[in-house]
Structures are given as structure tokens and as C-alpha cells.
Design an enzyme around this catalytic site. Structure first.
Site, PDB file in Angstrom:
ATOM      1  N   HIS A  53      24.152 -17.440  34.756  1.00 56.34           N
ATOM      2  CA  HIS A  53      23.350 -16.276  35.124  1.00 56.34           C
ATOM      3  C   HIS A  53      22.133 -16.075  34.230  1.00 56.34           C
ATOM      4  CE1 HIS A  53      25.699 -13.707  32.166  1.00 56.34           C
ATOM      5  NE2 HIS A  53      24.482 -13.190  32.032  1.00 56.34           N
ATOM      6  N   ASP A  81      30.231 -18.975  36.447  1.00 57.18           N
ATOM      7  CA  ASP A  81      29.088 -18.620  35.605  1.00 57.18           C
ATOM      8  C   ASP A  81      28.992 -19.564  34.407  1.00 57.18           C
ATOM      9  OD1 ASP A  81      26.943 -17.337  34.557  1.00 57.18           O
ATOM     10  OD2 ASP A  81      28.031 -15.523  33.930  1.00 57.18           O
ATOM     11  N   GLY A  95      22.944  -9.487  26.107  1.00 53.08           N
ATOM     12  CA  GLY A  95      22.361 -10.361  25.095  1.00 53.08           C
ATOM     13  C   GLY A  95      23.372 -11.325  24.505  1.00 53.08           C
ATOM     14  N   SER A 100      25.500 -12.852  26.513  1.00 55.50           N
ATOM     15  CA  SER A 100      25.779 -13.773  27.602  1.00 55.50           C
ATOM     16  C   SER A 100      25.517 -15.218  27.229  1.00 55.50           C
ATOM     17  CB  SER A 100      24.884 -13.462  28.791  1.00 55.50           C
ATOM     18  OG  SER A 100      25.458 -12.433  29.514  1.00 55.50           O
ATOM     19  N   GLY A 101      26.380 -16.071  27.736  1.00 55.77           N
ATOM     20  CA  GLY A 101      26.220 -17.495  27.492  1.00 55.77           C
ATOM     21  C   GLY A 101      26.829 -17.917  26.172  1.00 55.77           C
TER      22      GLY A 101
HETATM   23  N1  ARG Z   1      25.713 -10.149  31.295  1.00 56.73           N
HETATM   24  C1  ARG Z   1      25.530  -9.811  29.938  1.00 56.73           C
HETATM   25  C2  ARG Z   1      24.358 -10.572  29.336  1.00 56.73           C
HETATM   26  O1  ARG Z   1      23.556 -11.041  30.083  1.00 56.73           O
HETATM   27  C3  ARG Z   1      26.769  -9.967  29.135  1.00 56.73           C
HETATM   28  C4  ARG Z   1      27.671  -8.862  29.393  1.00 56.73           C
HETATM   29  C5  ARG Z   1      28.949  -8.934  28.694  1.00 56.73           C
HETATM   30  N2  ARG Z   1      29.464  -7.635  28.791  1.00 56.73           N
HETATM   31  C6  ARG Z   1      30.632  -7.240  28.353  1.00 56.73           C
HETATM   32  N3  ARG Z   1      30.926  -5.977  28.455  1.00 56.73           N
HETATM   33  N4  ARG Z   1      31.450  -8.077  27.809  1.00 56.73           N
HETATM   34  O2  ARG Z   1      24.143 -10.583  28.165  1.00 56.73           O
END
Ligand code: ARG
Length: 828
Positions: A629, A684, A776, A778-779
Site C-alpha cells: 500500500h 499487502d 508512517g 507501514s511497511g
Molecule cells: N497504514 C499505516 C501507514 O501507512 C499503518 C497503520 C498501522 N496502524 C496501526 N494501528 N497498527 O503507515
């Protein structure tokens, strides 16, 4: 002829008998000879024993120091090649020899004495003496030398000067290796602190070349009389303690005797680990000893002198305050005693909370605290302890601290607080341990008091299960294979009948089917943890060796044990290790340390923000794993374009992108999973190829990828790391953050998250809320610490319902499900 014949006496026929009769006599002779031989060899044996073993001489080495009074210290004494040194040394040596001569248990065995150094304080002379003593006399020699200090006072005539008096002769048996080292002059340094200046020194060749093997280096550090030395290792990297025998020792003396050893260091320490040591007098000795193998960079250290003052203890007044061991968070000095008399206003009571507490001495057990200790209310505390509170029933309390002459640690920092005996925690809940916690933590199903008193005597709601010990736990936790109650009562009624084994999937099978090489549970759990690893038919949950045979053990990869007959389970295991062994003990909040997560990557996008956007994990010199994503087109920005991205490896602080330890790479290729669904976030995952390989360093290392069969069971603790937001509506962190969370049962998570879970997702979090990944992150990696402290990539940060909300755990891409895809795309 006849006469001749007459003269011949013919042997009678009986002679044959006579001949036979001689036989027994010969036996006597043989016997006699044998006995003589036996007695002789006994004698020889005795003589050999007497001369060779009983009288066998052993080499004994002692090192020690003595004080000379009646003369002034001059600078030339610090230089062992000066003539002044030689003159004084000769005299001291003569006196010592005389002292030895006067003692029949010492004198005859004395071989050699060397005066190795002098320091200021009238004059302290450091020496070592070698003895050659028959074995049976060793004890007598030990005793005689232990007492030598008390019995002897001698006077040295020192030319025209007033008489020099020898006092307090101290000797310790010492390690021949160390004395040999002190004899080796090839790597010796004498440094004197310069007033108001910091002096630094390093291992030879540092940092450009490694220290040499079989080295014995010594740095004698001196300061002016009446000062003490503060020594700090600013970089420390020697051979890991378990790989060899390289070490550094610091002594609170100029002779390397065990009784004055402050610390033994090996391995490497993170830069934030406090390696400051304080002397009790005006000298310190640093010794580096290395073995034949393993060449490492070494250390850089600096020292300075400061006035000696008794700066510990005292009277503490008021309603609250702080106090620490001297020089905290540096190591406290040896041989000190501190006493704090704390007094709060009359109508109040006082308690002391120890927030950090480290009085650890290797190999020492804690019950009686025979060495360094803290004493409050006549109870002694030592070792390393989690935060604890000690209360007084009055408005006064006394805290004592004692350190003996050897082995030091960083000590403690404590707070004292006054409280109302009637209401010890105003506005808060009081644990039975005395600790105050937020009221809302009472009866929330989680232990916040270390003794669990916040969860005692609660009324469970209908969505909660009542444990036998009275705690209330969410119904979700019942029969999930994790002992949440602490007394296992949430797992008991789901037990199988006697003689049965309970599979991880809940099925009951006869005990006899466990470890029989057959998957009777259907999920392999009956074969996963058996004493002997056997080859089993391959199924989805079994580990497949390269030779296509499957083994019964769960998670056999890189666990240090060969499980596959072709050893393929232990191949390619150069991953998942931290190279800094010693972590700092005091870290603010949940900041990561340098080198703690060396596979963590920061991905910066050249969009309008031009900064950190996503995390990723390093899996080889050229490949990263991240979340699909992160690489989707958004508001016309083509995040799928590799040219948009820069990867930062070895990064700790986003403000220090050009730190010398950071390696920056462009991205050559981004492969997002073709099945990624940007509505459900299923699949993902993405892999990124760097334009140039990175070189592995202490700060940059690949993480291990788990086999598709690898299990991360519900309840397991896992770490998530990233520079993401520290609050749902907050902004990103500049220093890498870490958080410990737990794997949550898939079924339960699915119901918490409105059935949004797919098999490619896993829930990991803390249901009470407060700990989670966020925007932030993510990944970035979800790192699981497995066998032998090897770390595996269990998941990739994917999504969440807000951040850190109660009952809304974070969702992560399940790496095991996509393991084969990663292999297919990257070859890793
Ligand atoms: N989608 C988010 C990103 O782009 C990460 C979210 C993770 N959230 C969580 N509550 N664990 O950074």
C-alpha cells in the site's frame, strides 16, 4: 683305566630325584629377587614422589602494593625508565626481600620481585613477587603473605633523605598470565591527567586497524594526589564474550589484582551504554588481554581527574525529591558508603521508589547481598531489580548504600515521596506493593500492579471470564492456549480428558499419539516439540528440507540444531542477529537503541513532503520487504515509481540522514504483490530492489525470513518498530521507536475488527490499547525473537482502526503466507 674308572663316581639312579629336588630352591630365589625388586621400586617410587611431586615446586605469583612514608612523590617516579624510579625501586625491592627473608615460610622460596610502578599518596609502590614453593608449603606461604602487612614495618634508608617507612604491605595471589602481561613492556602506557583537561587513549591502531592477537596492553592512569579519576569508554568493540577470550579489565589500583578489579568487559556496547568508571584513589589501570584469534577494533576511552570528595548521602527534607548513587548513571566508585536520612513533614509518611536499580556482580547470588547492597528498613537489596517501593510507617526513612572494593555497577536512582497514611495515592489506586496506578486500570483485566492487586476482588462483566484467582479476563482469551489468568484456569476446562494431549487447534488425541511421527492433530502440534526430530509426511505446516523430506519439529530454521539430514534448515542463517551485544539499561520511553533493529529501513519519497513515508526490512544486501500500500498512486503521485524513493539503512535519527553509519540507496525496482487489494489490504506486501548492494555493518544487518511453516502462536511477544506517529493524530518520531506487542488469536481478532481479516493478515497488539504501530510505520518490520536470540520477520505493518485504541489491535501482513512469493521474486 681302572683307577680312572674307580675315580669316576657314577651318578646313582636316584640322582634324578635329587635333580628334581633343586626346583623349590629356585622358586625361593625368584621370590626373593622379586621382593627385592618390589621393595626397590617402592623406594624409587617414594623418592620420585618425594622429590618430584611432594617436593615439586610450583610457581606462585603475588602482586600487591605498599605505602612509603617520609618522602615526597616526584614526577620522575611515574616514568619507570627514569633513574629516580630505578633508585627507589631498588630500595623498595631490597626492603621487601628483607621482609621475606625474615619469614621462614616465605624467604626460602622467594625468586624474584619487580617494582612495577609508583603513585602519589605519600608514595605507593606496586610490585609483584614470584615464588617457587613445594606443593605442601603453598598454604603456609599464602598465609604468611596474607599476614605480612600486619607484621611488618620496615625502614628504608634513603641516602641523605629522611628515613622512608614502609607501611601496609598488601599482597594478593595473582594470575600468572596477568603478571606475565605486566612483564611485557611492548604495550604499556603511563598517562597522567592534566588539570582541567580530558585525556583520551585508544587500543593500538584504533579505529583504522584491529588490535593484535595475543596482546597484553596496560594503561596506567594517574591523577594528582587527592583527586580521583573518571574514565569513560566512548567506543567499545572487542571480541564477543562467547566467541573467545579477549577482554578489558579496569582495576582500582596500578597492579592488576583481582581484589581491585572494577569490571571485566567484552563484546560490544551500544553507544548509549554508560561505560564510565570512577576510581577510589588517584590511579586506575586498564588492561587489554587478547587471545590468538578474533581481531576487533578495540576501544577509545577518555579520562580526567576531579577532586576527591565524599559526595554521597546526606539529609533530605521536603515532601519529595530524588537521589542516586554517586556519579549515576556512571558506575559508582568502589569502597564507599553512603547514608541518606530522609525526613518529610511530620504528619506524613515517607516512601522511597527505586526507579532503576543495578547492583549486579557476576556469578553472585542475591539472597544475602554479601557485597554491594542498598539497605532500607534493615532489608538488603542487590542485583538488578525492577522498580520497587519501600515504605516507612513514620515520616523518616534511612537508605544506606555500600560498595566493596571490587566490581561496580551503575547503581540506582530513587525518588522519595511523602504520602498520607490514610490516602497513600491521592486520586489513584494503591497497589498492595505501595505503587500508585491510574484508577481506570483497576479491574480492567490486565495486571498493572506487579502483585496483581489491581485485579483482585473485581466484578466480572458478562463478556469476561472469572479466573480462579479472582481476575476477570475477556472471554476471548478462554481456551486460546495462552495462560492469561496466571493460574491457567482460563485454559483448564478446555483440557482434554486424562491421558489425552490437547492439540493447538483444540482437538484431543490420546497421549500415545504424541510424537509418534504422525500428524494426528491435523495441525502438526502433536509432532512439533518432540525430543527426537523425525521425518514425517509433508503437509502445509511441516518444514520441508531441501532434499524434499519434511521434519516434525516446529520452527527448525536457524535454531542452531541440525534437523534436516542435509542440514538445509541451518543454511543461509546469516541473518537476524544484533551485533551490539550489550544494550543500554536506561532508555527514554520506548526509543530504540543504535543497532537494535539493524534491518529497519526508512523509505523517503520525493513527493511534496520529501521525507520518511514508509518503513521496510532488509532481507539481503539488495532486497527489502515492505507493504504494497505504500506504492500505490495517490492524488496523482505515482508512488509505484522506484525513482521516487530513497532507502536509508542504518538510520537511527531522521534528523541525521548524513550520519557516517547511514547508507543511502536508490530503489531500482518495486514489485508489489499482484493480488494486493487496496480496499481490503489483502496481500499487502511488496519487495524492493536496491540499485546497489549495501554493506553489512553493526548498524545494518538482514532479518531472517521465516519458513512458510513457521508458527508465531497467539500470545507470543513480538516487536514492532518505526518512525511513525506516536499518537493517532500525532506526527512521526525522529528517533526510531519500538514497542512490544502480542500475537492475537485470529478468530478473536476477526470479531474485534468486524470480520475484515484474511489469512494473509495477522493481528498483533495490546487490547488495553496504548501500544501500537501508527501512520508512517507501514511497511516496517514486525520482529519476532526466536531460538538463540535470532530475529525473524513475522509481519509487515499494514493497517489499523486508528492507532492504539482499546480492543483494536494493529493488523500486519502475515509473512509466512507470502514467503514463497518473496522467494520467487527475490531469490532470498
Ligand atoms: N497504514 C499505516 C501507514 O501507512 C499503518 C497503520 C498501522 N496502524 C496501526 N494501528 N497498527 O503507515
Amino acid at each position: 683305566m681302572n683307577g680312572l674308572e674307580e675315580g669316576v663316581e657314577f651318578l646313582p639312579v636316584m640322582n634324578a630325584e635329587k635333580l628334581e629336588k633343586r626346583g623349590p630352591k629356585r622358586w625361593v630365589v625368584v621370590l626373593a629377587v622379586l621382593s627385592v625388586c618390589f621393595i626397590f621400586s617402592l623406594l624409587v617410587g617414594f623418592l620420585v614422589w618425594h622429590f618430584k611431586y611432594r617436593n615439586a615446586s610450583v610457581q606462585k605469583l603475588y602482586n600487591g602494593h605498599l605505602r612509603l612514608t617520609g618522602s615526597r612523590f616526584i614526577d620522575a617516579y611515574e616514568n619507570s625508565t627514569s633513574s629516580e624510579f630505578a633508585i627507589l625501586a631498588r630500595k623498595v625491592k631490597k626492603t621487601l626481600t628483607d621482609i621475606y627473608k625474615n619469614n621462614p615460610n616465605v624467604g626460602p622460596f622467594h625468586k624474584e620481585t619487580v617494582i612495577s610502578a609508583f603513585s602519589e599518596g605519600s608514595i605507593i609502590a606496586y610490585y609483584w613477587s614470584e615464588f617457587s614453593v613445594p606443593k605442601y608449603k603453598v598454604d603456609a606461604l599464602d598465609k604468611a603473605l596474607a599476614n605480612i602487612q600486619a607484621s611488618n614495618q620496615a625502614t628504608i634508608h634513603r641516602g641523605r633523605n629522611p628515613d622512608l617507612k614502609v607501611e601496609s604491605v598488601v599482597a594478593f595471589p595473582s594470575d600468572p598470565d596477568i603478571v606475565k602481561a605486566s612483564r611485557d613492556n611492548s604495550c604499556r602506557y603511563a598517562l597522567h591527567a592534566k588539570a582541567g583537561e580530558v585525556t583520551s587513549f585508544t587500543t593500538p591502531g584504533f579505529p583504522n586497524s584491529p588490535y593484535s592477537s595475543n596482546a597484553h596492553c596496560m594503561w596506567a592512569l594517574r591523577a594528582d594526589a587527592d583527586s580521583v579519576i573518571s574514565l569513560t569508554f566512548t567506543t567499545f568493540e572487542v571480541e564477543p564474550c562467547d566467541l573467545g577470550n579477549d577482554f578489558v579489565k579496569v582495576y582500582d589500583s596500578l597492579s592488576p589484582g583481582e581484589p581491585h578489579e572494577l569490571v571485566r568487559l567484552c563484546g560490544s556496547y551500544t553507544p548509549s551504554y554508560n561505560l564510565t568508571f570512577i576510581s577510589s584513589k588517584n590511579v586506575l589501570l586498564v588492561m587489554l588481554s587478547t587471545d590468538a584469534k578474533g581481531r576487533y577494533p578495540g576501544f577509545k576511552a577518555e579520562f580526567f581527574q576531579m577532586p576527591k570528595q565524599q559526595l554521597c548521602g546526606g539529609v533530605l527534607l521536603g515532601t519529595s525529591g530524588n537521589f542516586t548513587t554517586p556519579y549515576y548513571p556512571g558506575h559508582y566508585p568502589p569502597s564507599i558508603d553512603c547514608k541518606w536520612d530522609i525526613e518529610v513533614p511530620k504528619h506524613k509518611n515517607v516512601k522511597v521508589r527505586f526507579n532503576e536499580f543495578f547492583l549486579v556482580e557476576e556469578g553472585l547470588q542475591l539472597s544475602s547481598c554479601p557485597k554491594d547492597y542498598v539497605e532500607v528498613n534493615s532489608v538488603k537489596y542487590c542485583g538488578s531489580r525492577d522498580r520497587f517501593v519501600v515504605k516507612s510507617q513514620t515520616n523518616k526513612i534511612t537508605v544506606r548504600f555500600h560498595s566493596d572494593r571490587s566490581l561496580v555497577d551503575t547503581g540506582f536512582w530513587a525518588e522519595y515521596l511523602s504520602y498520607d497514611s490514610g490516602d497513600p495515592c491521592p486520586g489513584k489506586f494503591t497497589c498492595q506493593t505501595g505503587r500508585c496506578i491510574e484508577k481506570k486500570l483497576r479491574c480492567d483485566g490486565w495486571l498493572d500492579c506487579s502483585d496483581g492487586s489491581d485485579e483482585k476482588g473485581c466484578n466480572c462483566t458478562e463478556t469476561q471470564f472469572r479466573c480462579h484467582n479472582g481476575w476477570c479476563k475477556s472471554n476471548f482469551w478462554v481456551c486460546d492456549g495462552v495462560n492469561d489468568c496466571g493460574d491457567n484456569s482460563d485454559e483448564q476446562q478446555c483440557n482434554c480428558p486424562a491421558g489425552n494431549f490437547k492439540c493447538s487447534n483444540g482437538k484431543c488425541i490420546p497421549e500415545s499419539q504424541k510424537c509418534n511421527g504422525k500428524d494426528d492433530c491435523g495441525d502438526g502440534s502433536d509432532e512439533g516439540k518432540c525430543d527426537s526430530v523425525v521425518t514425517v509426511p509433508c503437509q502445509g505446516h511441516t518444514y520441508k528440507c531441501r532434499n524434499a523430506l519434511c521434519v516434525s519439529k516446529t520452527n527448525p530454521e536457524c535454531d542452531g540444531v541440525q534437523d534436516c539430514s542435509d542440514n538445509s534448515d541451518e543454511d543461509n542463517c546469516n541473518c537476524g542477529k544484533r551485533l551490539f551485544v550489550k544494550k543500554s539499561r536506561i532508555v527514554g520511553g520506548e526509543q530504540a537503541e543504535v543497532g537494535e533493529w539493524p534491518w529497519q529501513v526508512s523509505l523517503h519519497a520525493k513527493d511534496e513532503d520529501n521525507g520518511h513515508l514508509c518503513g521496510a526490512s532488509l532481507i539481503s544486501e539488495t532486497w527489502l520487504v515492505s507493504a504494497a500500500h505504500c506504492f500505490q498512486q495517490q492524488n496523482f503521485v505515482r508512488y509505484y515509481d522506484p525513482k521516487l524513493w530513497t532507502a536509508f539503512l542504518g538510520l537511527h535519527d531522521q534528523r541525521e540522514l548524513s550520519d557516517s553509519k547511514v547508507q543511502r540507496r536508490n530503489v531500482k525496482r518495486i514489485i508489489a504483490h499482484p493480488s494486493f487489494n487496496d480496499y481490503t489490504y489483502d496481500y499487502d506486501i511488496a519487495v524492493l530492489e536496491l540499485d546497489n548492494p549495501v554493506s553489512f555493518t553493526k548498524e545494518i544487518q538482514p532479518v531472517c525470513l521465516p519458513d512458510a511453516s513457521h508458527e508465531f502462536p497467539a500470545g507470543k511477544e513480538i516487536w514492532v518498530t518505526g518512525w511513525g506517529a506516536t499518537q493517532e493524530t500525532g506526527s512521526g518520531a525522529s528517533i526510531l521507536q519500538k514497542a512490544k506487542i502480542r500475537v492475537i488469536n485470529q478468530t478473536m481478532c476477526n470479531s474485534l475488527l468486524d470480520n475484515q481479516m484474511t489469512p494473509r493478515m495477522m493481528c498483533v497488539g495490546v487490547l488495553t490499547g496504548g501500544i501500537d504501530a501508527c501512520q508512517g510505520d507501514s511497511g516496517g518490520p514486525l520482529t519476532s525473537i526466536e531460538e538463540n536470540d535470532r530475529m525473524f520477520l513475522a509481519g509487515v505493518v499494514s493497517w489499523g482502526d486508528g492507532c492504539a485504541r482499546r480492543n483494536k489491535p494493529g493488523v500486519y501482513t502475515r509473512v509466512t503466507q507470502l514467503r514463497n512469493w518473496i522467494k520467487e521474486k527475490t531469490g532470498v
